[in-house]
Write a protein that holds these residues in place. Sequence first.
Motif, PDB file in Angstrom:
ATOM      1  N   MET A   1      31.971   5.669  57.021  1.00 14.10           N
ATOM      2  CA  MET A   1      33.374   5.702  56.624  1.00 14.10           C
ATOM      3  C   MET A   1      34.123   6.780  57.388  1.00 14.10           C
ATOM      4  O   MET A   1      33.609   7.888  57.559  1.00 14.10           O
ATOM      5  CB  MET A   1      33.512   6.014  55.124  1.00 14.10           C
ATOM      6  N   THR A   2      35.326   6.464  57.784  1.00 17.14           N
ATOM      7  CA  THR A   2      36.224   7.484  58.303  1.00 17.14           C
ATOM      8  C   THR A   2      36.814   8.254  57.125  1.00 17.14           C
ATOM      9  O   THR A   2      36.688   7.853  55.962  1.00 17.14           O
ATOM     10  CB  THR A   2      37.358   6.851  59.117  1.00 17.14           C
ATOM     11  N   ASP A   3      37.481   9.353  57.424  1.00 13.57           N
ATOM     12  CA  ASP A   3      38.136  10.119  56.363  1.00 13.57           C
ATOM     13  C   ASP A   3      39.163   9.256  55.633  1.00 13.57           C
ATOM     14  O   ASP A   3      39.305   9.335  54.406  1.00 13.57           O
ATOM     15  CB  ASP A   3      38.819  11.354  56.948  1.00 13.57           C
ATOM     16  N   GLU A   4      39.871   8.424  56.381  1.00 12.83           N
ATOM     17  CA  GLU A   4      40.866   7.554  55.774  1.00 12.83           C
ATOM     18  C   GLU A   4      40.213   6.502  54.887  1.00 12.83           C
ATOM     19  O   GLU A   4      40.714   6.173  53.802  1.00 12.83           O
ATOM     20  CB  GLU A   4      41.713   6.876  56.847  1.00 12.83           C
ATOM     21  N   ASP A   5      39.063   5.952  55.331  1.00 13.50           N
ATOM     22  CA  ASP A   5      38.324   4.989  54.515  1.00 13.50           C
ATOM     23  C   ASP A   5      37.908   5.629  53.189  1.00 13.50           C
ATOM     24  O   ASP A   5      38.042   5.026  52.118  1.00 13.50           O
ATOM     25  CB  ASP A   5      37.071   4.507  55.250  1.00 13.50           C
ATOM     26  N   PHE A   6      37.397   6.859  53.283  1.00 17.67           N
ATOM     27  CA  PHE A   6      36.953   7.572  52.085  1.00 17.67           C
ATOM     28  C   PHE A   6      38.121   7.778  51.130  1.00 17.67           C
ATOM     29  O   PHE A   6      37.991   7.558  49.915  1.00 17.67           O
ATOM     30  CB  PHE A   6      36.350   8.918  52.493  1.00 17.67           C
ATOM     31  N   ARG A   7      39.265   8.187  51.671  1.00 16.66           N
ATOM     32  CA  ARG A   7      40.441   8.402  50.838  1.00 16.66           C
ATOM     33  C   ARG A   7      40.868   7.122  50.136  1.00 16.66           C
ATOM     34  O   ARG A   7      41.163   7.120  48.927  1.00 16.66           O
ATOM     35  CB  ARG A   7      41.594   8.943  51.688  1.00 16.66           C
ATOM     36  N   ARG A   8      40.913   6.019  50.865  1.00 17.80           N
ATOM     37  CA  ARG A   8      41.345   4.744  50.299  1.00 17.80           C
ATOM     38  C   ARG A   8      40.375   4.251  49.226  1.00 17.80           C
ATOM     39  O   ARG A   8      40.792   3.745  48.185  1.00 17.80           O
ATOM     40  CB  ARG A   8      41.476   3.692  51.405  1.00 17.80           C
ATOM     41  N   LEU A   9      39.075   4.439  49.473  1.00 18.97           N
ATOM     42  CA  LEU A   9      38.083   3.988  48.496  1.00 18.97           C
ATOM     43  C   LEU A   9      38.184   4.804  47.208  1.00 18.97           C
ATOM     44  O   LEU A   9      38.161   4.245  46.099  1.00 18.97           O
ATOM     45  CB  LEU A   9      36.670   4.095  49.084  1.00 18.97           C
ATOM     46  N   CYS A  10      38.307   6.122  47.348  1.00 28.50           N
ATOM     47  CA  CYS A  10      38.404   6.977  46.165  1.00 28.50           C
ATOM     48  C   CYS A  10      39.697   6.707  45.398  1.00 28.50           C
ATOM     49  O   CYS A  10      39.713   6.764  44.164  1.00 28.50           O
ATOM     50  CB  CYS A  10      38.315   8.449  46.567  1.00 28.50           C
ATOM     51  N   GLU A  11      40.755   6.418  46.116  1.00 29.98           N
ATOM     52  CA  GLU A  11      42.019   6.088  45.466  1.00 29.98           C
ATOM     53  C   GLU A  11      41.904   4.789  44.675  1.00 29.98           C
ATOM     54  O   GLU A  11      42.406   4.678  43.553  1.00 29.98           O
ATOM     55  CB  GLU A  11      43.117   5.967  46.516  1.00 29.98           C
ATOM     56  N   PHE A  12      41.222   3.804  45.257  1.00 25.29           N
ATOM     57  CA  PHE A  12      40.996   2.534  44.569  1.00 25.29           C
ATOM     58  C   PHE A  12      40.172   2.756  43.303  1.00 25.29           C
ATOM     59  O   PHE A  12      40.500   2.242  42.222  1.00 25.29           O
ATOM     60  CB  PHE A  12      40.273   1.565  45.505  1.00 25.29           C
ATOM     61  N   LEU A  13      39.106   3.540  43.413  1.00 24.63           N
ATOM     62  CA  LEU A  13      38.249   3.822  42.270  1.00 24.63           C
ATOM     63  C   LEU A  13      39.013   4.560  41.183  1.00 24.63           C
ATOM     64  O   LEU A  13      38.865   4.275  39.987  1.00 24.63           O
ATOM     65  CB  LEU A  13      37.045   4.639  42.732  1.00 24.63           C
ATOM     66  N   TYR A  14      39.859   5.479  41.591  1.00 22.23           N
ATOM     67  CA  TYR A  14      40.660   6.247  40.632  1.00 22.23           C
ATOM     68  C   TYR A  14      41.619   5.336  39.865  1.00 22.23           C
ATOM     69  O   TYR A  14      41.744   5.417  38.637  1.00 22.23           O
ATOM     70  CB  TYR A  14      41.436   7.332  41.368  1.00 22.23           C
ATOM     71  N   ARG A  15      42.299   4.448  40.585  1.00 17.62           N
ATOM     72  CA  ARG A  15      43.262   3.552  39.935  1.00 17.62           C
ATOM     73  C   ARG A  15      42.575   2.613  38.953  1.00 17.62           C
ATOM     74  O   ARG A  15      43.140   2.272  37.918  1.00 17.62           O
ATOM     75  CB  ARG A  15      44.010   2.720  40.987  1.00 17.62           C
ATOM     76  N   ARG A  16      41.362   2.202  39.275  1.00 17.43           N
ATOM     77  CA  ARG A  16      40.667   1.237  38.416  1.00 17.43           C
ATOM     78  C   ARG A  16      39.886   1.880  37.275  1.00 17.43           C
ATOM     79  O   ARG A  16      39.577   1.200  36.295  1.00 17.43           O
ATOM     80  CB  ARG A  16      39.703   0.384  39.260  1.00 17.43           C
ATOM     81  N   SER A  17      39.536   3.147  37.373  1.00 15.52           N
ATOM     82  CA  SER A  17      38.662   3.737  36.359  1.00 15.52           C
ATOM     83  C   SER A  17      39.113   5.098  35.837  1.00 15.52           C
ATOM     84  O   SER A  17      38.645   5.538  34.785  1.00 15.52           O
ATOM     85  CB  SER A  17      37.242   3.891  36.924  1.00 15.52           C
ATOM     86  N   GLY A  18      39.973   5.799  36.581  1.00 20.54           N
ATOM     87  CA  GLY A  18      40.348   7.155  36.201  1.00 20.54           C
ATOM     88  C   GLY A  18      39.399   8.207  36.727  1.00 20.54           C
ATOM     89  O   GLY A  18      39.680   9.408  36.628  1.00 20.54           O
ATOM     90  N   MET A  19      38.259   7.811  37.298  1.00 22.48           N
ATOM     91  CA  MET A  19      37.274   8.759  37.813  1.00 22.48           C
ATOM     92  C   MET A  19      37.740   9.338  39.144  1.00 22.48           C
ATOM     93  O   MET A  19      38.292   8.633  39.985  1.00 22.48           O
ATOM     94  CB  MET A  19      35.912   8.091  37.988  1.00 22.48           C
ATOM     95  N   VAL A  20      37.492  10.628  39.322  1.00 25.93           N
ATOM     96  CA  VAL A  20      37.928  11.335  40.522  1.00 25.93           C
ATOM     97  C   VAL A  20      36.713  11.765  41.337  1.00 25.93           C
ATOM     98  O   VAL A  20      35.786  12.382  40.812  1.00 25.93           O
ATOM     99  CB  VAL A  20      38.760  12.579  40.154  1.00 25.93           C
ATOM    100  N   PHE A  21      36.723  11.428  42.626  1.00 31.99           N
ATOM    101  CA  PHE A  21      35.665  11.854  43.534  1.00 31.99           C
ATOM    102  C   PHE A  21      36.317  12.554  44.732  1.00 31.99           C
ATOM    103  O   PHE A  21      37.200  12.002  45.371  1.00 31.99           O
ATOM    104  CB  PHE A  21      34.823  10.670  44.005  1.00 31.99           C
TER     105      PHE A  21
END
Length: 277
Positions: A1-21
């Motif tokens: 993953m690029t840094d941008e990929d990581f950011r987008r994935l964590c943002e998606f996870l946050y929106r769907r679950s509230g969990m922060v990574f």
Amino acid sequence: MTDEDFRRLCEFLYRRSGMVFTEARRYYVERRLSERMRATGTPSFASYFARLRSDQSGEVEPFINAFTVNETYFFREEHQLQCLSTDLLSARLKERPAGRPIRIWSVPCSTGEEPYSIAIWLLEHWPQVDAFEIEIIGSDIDTRALEAARAGLFGRRALMRLPEALVAKYFEPVDDEHWRLIADLRQSIGFSTVNLVDLAQTRAHGRFDVIFCRNVLIYFDEASRRMAAENLYENLLPGGFICLGHSESMSRISPLFEVRRFADAIIYQRPGERGDG
């Protein structure tokens, strides 16, 4: 993953679950992502993320399941169970209209140890347990954990805090390392899926006298913690109580609740006048 990929994935996870990574847990995120990409036969991050966003084949659910933490055991934070049977239920009975069941919610319930612990504790320690209808619901965002909870099969580590007499009374041995909860107890608990930051999902469960929401808000950021707290407030009857984990403080999250200090535990209460529950 690029840094941008990581950011987008964590943002998606946050929106769907509230969990922060954060970046500090990047290795954990990448490992879980790799597992899901292998399981779905997806060759690149771009194709997998497109699959997630379109939810092809229902991939969002197993993706979120891969990131949940299900470390628990029976009679965890036993002092709160003691407070439940000594103080909380007697306080709720004073405000309970005739015929209304006592409702207790374990969320997140993981693989079921907490709601089953509540049931066993009340059977063993609350003399009035047979005099009232008690409804215990266990909910979690992790559908795999809920399947395990319904199965009621537990290993030695999950039972490490239970006295041997209670293991013999409420469990049937499967092999040297596993025990299954007796059918009557398994069937007495209802299980359901819920996302704590989704108001529609939490509201659908109705209102409760007592909510156990332990050791999950620590995985949220300030905004999602506040949102979850507001949702849980709506799920409490006036005068109802919420129990958090030992490292969590509702006073730092939301001003909606009052702090109640009992002999065995610090609990948070939704304000309410006697008779309006």
